[in-house]
Scaffold this motif. Sequence first.
Motif, PDB file in Angstrom:
ATOM      1  N   ILE A  80       5.439 -60.682 -76.015  1.00  0.00           N
ATOM      2  CA  ILE A  80       5.958 -60.149 -77.275  1.00  0.00           C
ATOM      3  C   ILE A  80       6.688 -58.830 -77.010  1.00  0.00           C
ATOM      4  O   ILE A  80       7.771 -58.593 -77.548  1.00  0.00           O
ATOM      5  N   LEU A  81       6.115 -57.989 -76.166  1.00  0.00           N
ATOM      6  CA  LEU A  81       6.757 -56.717 -75.828  1.00  0.00           C
ATOM      7  C   LEU A  81       8.106 -56.937 -75.148  1.00  0.00           C
ATOM      8  O   LEU A  81       9.091 -56.286 -75.485  1.00  0.00           O
ATOM      9  N   GLU A  82       8.153 -57.845 -74.186  1.00  0.00           N
ATOM     10  CA  GLU A  82       9.413 -58.122 -73.469  1.00  0.00           C
ATOM     11  C   GLU A  82      10.513 -58.576 -74.415  1.00  0.00           C
ATOM     12  O   GLU A  82      11.675 -58.229 -74.223  1.00  0.00           O
ATOM     13  N   LEU A  84       6.281 -57.388 -82.757  1.00  0.00           N
ATOM     14  CA  LEU A  84       6.006 -58.663 -83.424  1.00  0.00           C
ATOM     15  C   LEU A  84       6.816 -59.770 -82.762  1.00  0.00           C
ATOM     16  O   LEU A  84       7.897 -59.511 -82.229  1.00  0.00           O
ATOM     17  N   ARG A  85       6.308 -60.984 -82.891  1.00  0.00           N
ATOM     18  CA  ARG A  85       7.134 -62.138 -82.505  1.00  0.00           C
ATOM     19  C   ARG A  85       8.373 -62.117 -83.395  1.00  0.00           C
ATOM     20  O   ARG A  85       8.304 -61.759 -84.569  1.00  0.00           O
ATOM     21  N   GLY A 145       1.590 -60.372 -83.522  1.00  0.00           N
ATOM     22  CA  GLY A 145       2.018 -59.004 -83.276  1.00  0.00           C
ATOM     23  C   GLY A 145       0.899 -58.185 -82.698  1.00  0.00           C
ATOM     24  O   GLY A 145      -0.257 -58.624 -82.634  1.00  0.00           O
ATOM     25  N   MET A 146       1.278 -56.982 -82.242  1.00  0.00           N
ATOM     26  CA  MET A 146       0.291 -56.122 -81.622  1.00  0.00           C
ATOM     27  C   MET A 146       0.700 -54.661 -81.702  1.00  0.00           C
ATOM     28  O   MET A 146       1.880 -54.351 -81.830  1.00  0.00           O
TER      29      MET A 146
END
Length: 178
Positions: A12-14, A68-69, A50-51
């Motif tokens: 998700i971060l990438e 988030l996605r 998400g995170m």
Amino acid sequence: MTIKQWEEAYGILEASFEPNELRGKEAFLALRDHPNFRLHTVEKEGHMDGMIGYWLLDGFCFVEYLALRSECRGKGTGSSLLHQFLSYVDQTVFLEVDPPGTDVFSMRRIRFYERAGFVMNDYFYKQPAYCAEKKPLVMKVMTYPAALSQEEFYRMRDCVYHTVYADQIRNNPSQYFS
């Protein structure tokens, strides 16, 4: 959390950050063992939507990532995730944002955080590069629930530098402390 969940979070971060704004995968996965780093996630139907990656520091919380996605953006998922996070963090929250006008999304991100109660702090701040091949980034700092005094800002900035960016600072401290 399992290693698979940490890898899902990194995916998700990438998809959410430019490479110069992101730790490498191995460095991110190594945070699993850091006593001050935490992941707050939101999941639906067995998948992470998400995170928030954050650090519990000396009397405050530093948010390193909120992501988030792509299919979850613009649907209230980020606002819900952030409000849930803020409801149980009982201390000042400190985070970095691109300065207004940096790109088409910078003002949108700033307004997102302002709607949640964050305020912009008008102090010079440089985000250390995540690795030697990358350059530091001039950023702005937003805090919740209130702006910081200059003394508070420097105390928190120095704590972030010495904990979150310790390796980067060690290599070139004069670039960050003036």
